[in-house]
Design a protein around this motif. Structure first.
Motif, PDB file in Angstrom:
ATOM      1  N   UNK A 211       7.301  13.986   0.785  1.00 55.49           N
ATOM      2  CA  UNK A 211       6.073  13.503   0.130  1.00 55.49           C
ATOM      3  C   UNK A 211       6.423  12.522  -0.977  1.00 55.49           C
ATOM      4  N   UNK A 212       7.378  12.863  -1.807  1.00 53.12           N
ATOM      5  CA  UNK A 212       7.795  11.974  -2.903  1.00 53.12           C
ATOM      6  C   UNK A 212       8.261  10.636  -2.341  1.00 53.12           C
ATOM      7  N   UNK A 213       9.141  10.677  -1.348  1.00 56.33           N
ATOM      8  CA  UNK A 213       9.684   9.434  -0.774  1.00 56.33           C
ATOM      9  C   UNK A 213       8.587   8.575  -0.161  1.00 56.33           C
ATOM     10  N   UNK A 214       7.657   9.178   0.548  1.00 65.27           N
ATOM     11  CA  UNK A 214       6.586   8.417   1.190  1.00 65.27           C
ATOM     12  C   UNK A 214       5.642   7.793   0.160  1.00 65.27           C
ATOM     13  N   UNK A 215       5.345   8.520  -0.902  1.00 63.53           N
ATOM     14  CA  UNK A 215       4.450   7.969  -1.925  1.00 63.53           C
ATOM     15  C   UNK A 215       5.145   6.868  -2.709  1.00 63.53           C
ATOM     16  N   UNK A 216       6.430   7.016  -2.964  1.00 61.41           N
ATOM     17  CA  UNK A 216       7.179   5.938  -3.629  1.00 61.41           C
ATOM     18  C   UNK A 216       7.161   4.690  -2.750  1.00 61.41           C
ATOM     19  N   UNK A 217       7.371   4.859  -1.438  1.00 64.46           N
ATOM     20  CA  UNK A 217       7.317   3.718  -0.518  1.00 64.46           C
ATOM     21  C   UNK A 217       5.934   3.065  -0.568  1.00 64.46           C
ATOM     22  N   UNK A 218       4.896   3.886  -0.599  1.00 64.64           N
ATOM     23  CA  UNK A 218       3.528   3.366  -0.681  1.00 64.64           C
ATOM     24  C   UNK A 218       3.318   2.592  -1.985  1.00 64.64           C
TER      25      UNK A 218
ATOM     26  N   UNK B 110       1.599  -1.561   4.091  1.00 61.04           N
ATOM     27  CA  UNK B 110       1.160  -2.341   2.933  1.00 61.04           C
ATOM     28  C   UNK B 110       2.229  -3.335   2.502  1.00 61.04           C
ATOM     29  N   UNK B 111       1.805  -4.533   2.192  1.00 62.11           N
ATOM     30  CA  UNK B 111       2.705  -5.557   1.671  1.00 62.11           C
ATOM     31  C   UNK B 111       2.827  -5.358   0.153  1.00 62.11           C
ATOM     32  N   UNK B 112       3.967  -5.704  -0.392  1.00 60.61           N
ATOM     33  CA  UNK B 112       4.140  -5.602  -1.841  1.00 60.61           C
ATOM     34  C   UNK B 112       3.443  -6.772  -2.540  1.00 60.61           C
TER      35      UNK B 112
ATOM     36  N   UNK C  49       3.226 -10.703  -1.393  1.00 54.78           N
ATOM     37  CA  UNK C  49       1.923 -11.378  -1.279  1.00 54.78           C
ATOM     38  C   UNK C  49       1.881 -12.660  -2.097  1.00 54.78           C
ATOM     39  N   UNK C  50       2.661 -12.710  -3.162  1.00 51.71           N
ATOM     40  CA  UNK C  50       2.670 -13.881  -4.052  1.00 51.71           C
ATOM     41  C   UNK C  50       3.781 -14.873  -3.729  1.00 51.71           C
ATOM     42  N   UNK C  51       4.684 -14.501  -2.841  1.00 51.66           N
ATOM     43  CA  UNK C  51       5.832 -15.349  -2.513  1.00 51.66           C
ATOM     44  C   UNK C  51       5.351 -16.715  -2.020  1.00 51.66           C
TER      45      UNK C  51
ATOM     46  N   UNK D 277      -3.902  -1.011  -6.091  1.00 51.42           N
ATOM     47  CA  UNK D 277      -3.066  -2.205  -5.967  1.00 51.42           C
ATOM     48  C   UNK D 277      -3.164  -2.793  -4.563  1.00 51.42           C
ATOM     49  N   UNK D 278      -3.107  -1.942  -3.540  1.00 47.03           N
ATOM     50  CA  UNK D 278      -3.197  -2.435  -2.160  1.00 47.03           C
ATOM     51  C   UNK D 278      -4.526  -3.147  -1.905  1.00 47.03           C
ATOM     52  N   UNK D 279      -5.587  -2.596  -2.449  1.00 43.26           N
ATOM     53  CA  UNK D 279      -6.914  -3.211  -2.287  1.00 43.26           C
ATOM     54  C   UNK D 279      -6.916  -4.637  -2.846  1.00 43.26           C
TER      55      UNK D 279
END
Length: 156
Positions: A8-15, A22-24, A28-30, A139-141
């Motif tokens: 759970x921790x690893x998946x939420x950190x990835x999110x 989801x793109x970071x 998105x700004x690159x 943030x994703x939104x």
């Protein structure tokens, strides 16, 4: 901790960092031209700069709330949205992005050490897990709005 907890921790950190579906924010700004940061395409209420600043302010608020019982959130909605459509200069742009990165790292560090299910003592039922999911969702939104604006600008 259990293996399930670690997953759970690893998946939420990835999110939180932008991964899987989801793109970071950085991705998105690159390649965004500096001249496009303050552009508001027709009928859209925000520029990319205003969205980046809104992400920064909201994330800062959720981080502070997560560990500071005396934290006072900005006034909604006025203090969560900048009025200026573009950064004053390159330094302001870079400073905003650096604060987002640094505070996300700080939140992730806090998240990894916390009892993620325990309600925060100064909240009204919120947990660090809820704050993590809220940061990721919020943030994703807004990242998706940035991508839409870039597509309308023709630079994505």
């Amino acid at each position: 901790m259990s293996a399930q907890h670690d997953i759970i921790i690893a998946e939420i950190v990835k999110l939180l960092q932008g991964g899987s579906a989801h793109i970071s924010l950085r991705d998105a700004l690159k390649g965004l031209p500096p001249s496009a940061r303050g552009d508001k395409p027709a009928q859209l209420p925000y520029s990319i700069w205003q969205l980046v600043e809104h992400i920064r302010i909201a994330q800062w608020d959720m981080l502070q709330f997560s560990f500071d019982a005396n934290h006072q959130s900005p006034k909604w909605p006025d203090e969560y949205w900048p009025t200026e459509t573009a950064p004053v200069d390159e330094a302001a742009w870079q400073s905003s992005l650096k604060q987002i990165d640094d505070e996300l790292d700080e939140f992730i560090s806090l998240f990894k050490k916390a009892d993620i299910y325990k309600p925060l003592p100064h909240g009204d039922g919120q947990s660090i897990l809820r704050e993590a999911l809220q940061i990721a969702d919020h943030t994703a939104y807004h990242i998706s709005e940035i991508i839409v604006i870039r597509r309308l600008q023709g630079n994505y």
